[in-house]
Scaffold this active site. Structure first.
Site, short mmCIF file in Angstrom:
data_model
loop_
_atom_site.label_atom_id
_atom_site.label_comp_id
_atom_site.label_asym_id
_atom_site.label_seq_id
_atom_site.Cartn_x
_atom_site.Cartn_y
_atom_site.Cartn_z
N LYS A 1 2.88 11.79 6.83
CA LYS A 1 2.07 11.60 8.02
C LYS A 1 2.65 12.30 9.25
CE LYS A 1 -0.25 7.39 6.50
NZ LYS A 1 -1.55 8.00 6.18
N PHE B 1 0.87 -1.18 0.00
CA PHE B 1 0.00 0.00 0.00
C PHE B 1 0.90 1.23 0.00
CE2 PHE B 1 -2.33 3.55 1.70
CZ PHE B 1 -3.50 3.50 0.95
N ASP C 1 9.53 3.17 1.76
CA ASP C 1 8.32 3.95 2.04
C ASP C 1 8.04 3.88 3.53
OD1 ASP C 1 5.82 5.00 2.42
OD2 ASP C 1 4.84 3.90 0.80
#
Length: 426
Positions: free
Chosen positions: A274, A146, A233
């Site tokens: 984030k 994801f 990531d």
């Protein structure tokens, strides 16, 4: 605003259903306030937040240092675009590069934007440095990944809901099994056009799958062997979430004593987002050393809001909070405690198969079919008992509270979780 302030939870949900695109399926709770590890709904009920906005709110809701930095900068200068310099961007770039141990930073806004940026950097490096023929570069990704939901990213996703009816898809990606070094080496060995390997240190959305302890280090070594960029990531796993500053924890300024317990891996390209802003503002970034980042030149990539003064101020404050409040160390300690306490329950449980994770990124696997509603119903019951979490993949529930949580608060949450799960014992 007076009318909006008087909305009930159902009225707020009805407004979203009527006027908003139906691209999410939220838990039916309407939040209006947050502080630290707690959130409150519009009726005033208090909850533990055990999702942290998908790990964006690592520093806790409305951390005063981050909020003050945002307010002060927004009151001074909010946006210039990149048509002009501003007096905050260079400070932020220097701060973050030294904080994580890289030469250069390319600022963006969202996690998906940062992933797209990393893919472009990798391809340009492939043609200008590695010497792959133009338009022939390929990037290896992992199954069940994801990385976002842009058109390019869903092109290499296994998620049928995210993919179906959004084609044609972007070419140039090879999917292999996660945590499979043999598959990675076979792919790199047989394909000289591979430019990069994009990987999540822990697959969060897939159900918090933690690879073998040496997987990342050996994958990086394979990338070096075959002259391929190792792209990490860490949008979800970074900024202390897993008990270290980064899950890869390469050449960074982390003072966490737990860093020596696993091999260090410095990505060639690091993707952050984030919690880079503590959830207060959209901030993401791609970091790399000069040998990689210098392929980007004026006009190649950009964003009107990327690197704006507010983002710079907020990100520096957010990283200072992580460092000064030793959130990596706290996440490591509380994560060990959390899994230990839940394992005590699992020993005699018929509803939970296992708990897995690292630091304060954890998940439990419910003993039911993946397509059942049991996990969703458990989350509804957790909500009723004062704790908010969501299923992440079928029968799996993710638990990721803010890293400012105390041991006393964590044990209170464990009690709520165990009490709730017992309601579903068969």
């Amino acid at each position: 605003m007076a009318i909006l302030d008087q909305l009930t939870s159902q009225e707020a949900i009805d407004l979203e259903n009527k006027y908003g695109a139906h691209n999410y399926h939220p838990l039916p709770v309407v939040l209006s306030k947050g502080e630290g590890v707690y959130v409150w709904d519009v009726e005033g009920k208090k909850y533990y937040d055990f999702l942290s906005a998908y790990s964006a709110v690592n520093q806790g809701h409305c951390h005063p240092k981050i909020v003050n930095a945002m307010h002060e900068q927004a009151s001074t200068l909010a946006l210039t675009s990149r048509a002009f310099h501003n007096d905050m961007l260079g400070k932020y770039e220097k701060f973050a590069c030294e904080f994580f141990g890289f030469d250069k930073l390319l600022p963006m806004n969202t996690g998906a934007e940062a992933v797209e940026t990393a893919l472009k950097i990798c391809r340009k490096w492939a043609y200008e440095v590695k010497g792959i023929d133009e338009n022939e570069a390929e990037i290896v990704v992992c199954e069940n990944n994801f990385h976002g939901r842009t058109t390019t990213i869903i092109s290499f996703s296994n998620d049928s809901v995210a993919r179906k009816n959004f084609g044609p898809y972007t070419a140039g990606f090879i999917k292999i099994e996660y945590d499979n070094l043999e598959a990675l080496e076979n792919t790199l060995k047989s394909n000289p056009n591979v430019a990069g390997f994009l990987v999540e240190p822990i697959q969060g959305e897939a159900g918090v799958y933690v690879p073998a302890p040496d997987y990342l280090a050996k994958a990086k070594a394979l990338c070096e062997k075959y002259n391929v960029l190792f792209i990490a990531d860490e949008v979800q796993t970074g900024i202390a979430r897993t008990g270290r500053l980064l899950a890869t924890c390469g050449n960074c300024s982390c003072e966490d004593k737990n860093c020596s317990k696993e091999p260090e891996v410095k990505p060639d390209v690091l993707i952050l987002g984030k919690a880079l802003s503590g959830g207060a503002y959209p901030v993401s970034a791609v970091l790399a050393d000069d040998a990689v980042m210098n392929v980007i030149r004026p006009g190649n990539h950009g964003s009107t809001f990327g690197g704006n003064p507010v983002a710079a101020a907020v990100a520096m404050a957010a990283l200072e909070v992580v460092r000064d409040e030793k959130l990596a160390e706290n996440a490591f300690k509380l994560g060990e405690l959390f899994r230990s306490e839940l394992n005590k329950f699992i020993e005699t449980s018929t509803i939970v198969n296992l708990v897995r994770g690292k630091g304060l990124l954890n998940a439990i696997v419910i003993n039911d079919r993946e397509d059942s509603e049991t996990a969703w119903n458990i989350c509804l019951a957790l909500r009723d008992n004062g704790l908010l979490a969501k299923p992440t993949h079928g029968n799996i529930i993710r638990f990721a509270p803010p890293l400012v949580m105390t041991e006393e608060q964590l044990m209170d949450c464990v009690s709520i979780i165990v009490k709730t799960l017992k309601q579903f014992e068969k």
